[in-house]
Design a protein around this motif. Structure first.
Motif, mmCIF file in Angstrom:
data_model
loop_
_atom_site.group_PDB
_atom_site.id
_atom_site.type_symbol
_atom_site.label_atom_id
_atom_site.label_comp_id
_atom_site.label_asym_id
_atom_site.label_seq_id
_atom_site.Cartn_x
_atom_site.Cartn_y
_atom_site.Cartn_z
ATOM 1 N N SER A 121 42.336 -34.498 -15.457
ATOM 2 C CA SER A 121 42.198 -35.543 -16.241
ATOM 3 C C SER A 121 42.055 -35.162 -17.762
ATOM 4 O O SER A 121 42.159 -36.080 -18.729
ATOM 5 N N PHE A 122 42.185 -33.865 -18.101
ATOM 6 C CA PHE A 122 42.148 -33.287 -19.350
ATOM 7 C C PHE A 122 43.613 -33.348 -20.246
ATOM 8 O O PHE A 122 44.457 -33.012 -19.139
ATOM 9 N N LYS A 123 43.678 -33.409 -21.524
ATOM 10 C CA LYS A 123 45.043 -33.454 -22.044
ATOM 11 C C LYS A 123 44.826 -32.392 -23.243
ATOM 12 O O LYS A 123 43.588 -32.178 -23.771
ATOM 13 N N ALA A 124 45.771 -31.860 -23.742
ATOM 14 C CA ALA A 124 45.689 -30.930 -24.900
ATOM 15 C C ALA A 124 45.219 -31.832 -26.063
ATOM 16 O O ALA A 124 45.538 -32.856 -26.425
ATOM 17 N N GLY A 125 44.128 -31.282 -26.820
ATOM 18 C CA GLY A 125 43.553 -31.880 -27.969
ATOM 19 C C GLY A 125 42.223 -32.692 -27.581
ATOM 20 O O GLY A 125 41.449 -32.902 -28.415
ATOM 21 N N ASP A 126 41.956 -32.793 -26.286
ATOM 22 C CA ASP A 126 40.525 -33.342 -25.916
ATOM 23 C C ASP A 126 39.563 -32.211 -26.168
ATOM 24 O O ASP A 126 39.594 -31.005 -26.423
ATOM 25 N N PHE A 127 38.261 -32.963 -26.362
ATOM 26 C CA PHE A 127 36.878 -32.029 -26.647
ATOM 27 C C PHE A 127 36.118 -32.089 -25.177
ATOM 28 O O PHE A 127 36.156 -33.222 -24.593
ATOM 29 N N MET A 128 35.508 -30.988 -24.818
ATOM 30 C CA MET A 128 34.664 -30.977 -23.788
ATOM 31 C C MET A 128 33.486 -30.381 -24.147
ATOM 32 O O MET A 128 33.222 -29.229 -24.475
ATOM 33 N N LEU A 129 32.432 -31.420 -23.739
ATOM 34 C CA LEU A 129 30.966 -30.853 -24.037
ATOM 35 C C LEU A 129 30.651 -30.117 -22.830
ATOM 36 O O LEU A 129 30.828 -30.503 -21.650
ATOM 37 N N LEU A 130 30.020 -28.798 -23.120
ATOM 38 C CA LEU A 130 29.688 -28.010 -21.776
ATOM 39 C C LEU A 130 28.479 -28.404 -21.190
ATOM 40 O O LEU A 130 27.470 -28.480 -22.088
ATOM 41 N N THR A 131 28.383 -28.811 -19.970
ATOM 42 C CA THR A 131 27.244 -28.938 -19.296
ATOM 43 C C THR A 131 26.637 -27.942 -18.392
ATOM 44 O O THR A 131 25.532 -27.835 -18.069
ATOM 45 N N ASP A 132 27.607 -26.972 -18.425
ATOM 46 C CA ASP A 132 27.117 -25.585 -17.405
ATOM 47 C C ASP A 132 28.313 -24.455 -17.475
ATOM 48 O O ASP A 132 29.073 -24.918 -18.204
#
Ligand code: HPA
Length: 274
Positions: A121-132
């Motif tokens: 569900s991710f695309k280039a330019g997305d931000f991901m908050l690390l949960t682990d």
């Protein structure tokens, strides 16, 4: 004295002579994100080469200096360029800057990086908050005689990424209409990108994004009791998930394009980390 600790103390003493400032937040800027430094009210800069025995970063897009200054009213120390294991440094050198920023006084560590997206569900330019995170594929920076002055031999890893800091980042993203994904990040050593088979393996392990940094830094910071948060800029789809071959330039371009939103997210979050 433990050689890693001796080196750390020497670096610390050489910095303290030059920089009296006590930072509250330590910030590590990943590939393509180094120009966030322009948003800081800079008090002083310190090139890594000027610190005796400090590991100097050799990666294009990584400048290689500490910046001391203020984000709004918050005193920060910022690494413009980090040290990667694939550059050939011992793992204790890779985490030395993190330990140093803690000795300087930083209580909070804000890590950023560029990654390949595995979650479909991710695309280039997305931000991901690390949960682990998953650290299995990189050497543990705490191997060797424990530095008791920094932390305990067997640190708990149940809550590495601080829920309160993550809550602030989520709020800032929502208020500024920034789409913020969440997930598990894995650090592999690099420097080669992963093969498609490796990405299929990581996907089966529940990993959402992959990169070549961050986790060892988080382990060292958690050992010292720092409060940690981390955001990944998903710069490309991981190997085998798109037709294009992966290049470092593509990663840098995607990070550059995402930079304005990223800066907003960093600045507004740091202001609220009181
Ligand atoms: N793999 C590993 N590290 C990365 C990637 C990737 O696809 N993109 C940016 N950093």
């Amino acid at each position: 004295m433990n050689p890693a600790y001796e080196k750390l103390v020497n670096c610390y003493e050489s910095i303290r002579e030059k920089i009296p400032m006590i930072p509250k937040v330590a910030l590590v800027l990943g590939s393509g994100l180094g120009d966030y430094a322009n948003d800081i009210k800079v008090v002083s800069t310190l090139p890594y080469q000027e610190i005796e025995n400090f590991p100097v970063s050799t990666v294009p897009g990584h400048k290689g200096q500490f910046i001391f200054g203020y984000v709004d009213e918050v005193p920060v120390v910022c690494m413009q360029g980090r040290v990667h294991f694939y550059e050939g440094y011992p793992i204790t050198d890779v985490v030395l800057p993190i330990r140093l920023m803690k000795l300087m006084g930083a209580k909070i560590l804000f890590l950023t990086n560029a990654s390949g997206g595995i979650n479909l569900s991710f695309k280039a330019g997305d931000f991901m908050l690390l949960t682990d995170h998953i650290s299995t594929f990189a050497p543990n920076p705490l191997i060797g005689e424990n530095i008791d002055k920094l932390g305990t031999r067997f640190p708990d890893m149940s809550h590495v990424y601080d829920e309160r800091l993550n809550g602030v980042i989520r709020d800032v993203a929502r208020e500024n209409a920034i789409d913020l994904k969440e997930g598990v990040y894995a650090q592999l050593t690099g420097p080669s990108f992963e093969s498609p088979a490796e990405i299929r393996m990581l996907s089966k392990l529940g990993i959402d994004a992959v990169g070549m940094s961050t986790v060892v830094e988080a382990i060292a910071a958690n050992h010292m009791g720092m409060r940690i948060c981390a955001i990944s800029c998903v710069c490309n789809l991981a190997a085998g998930l798109s037709k294009n071959p992966l290049t470092h330039e593509e990663v840098q371009e995607a990070a550059n394009a995402a930079a304005p939103k990223f800066k907003k997210l960093l600045t507004e979050s740091i202001k609220r980390f009181a």
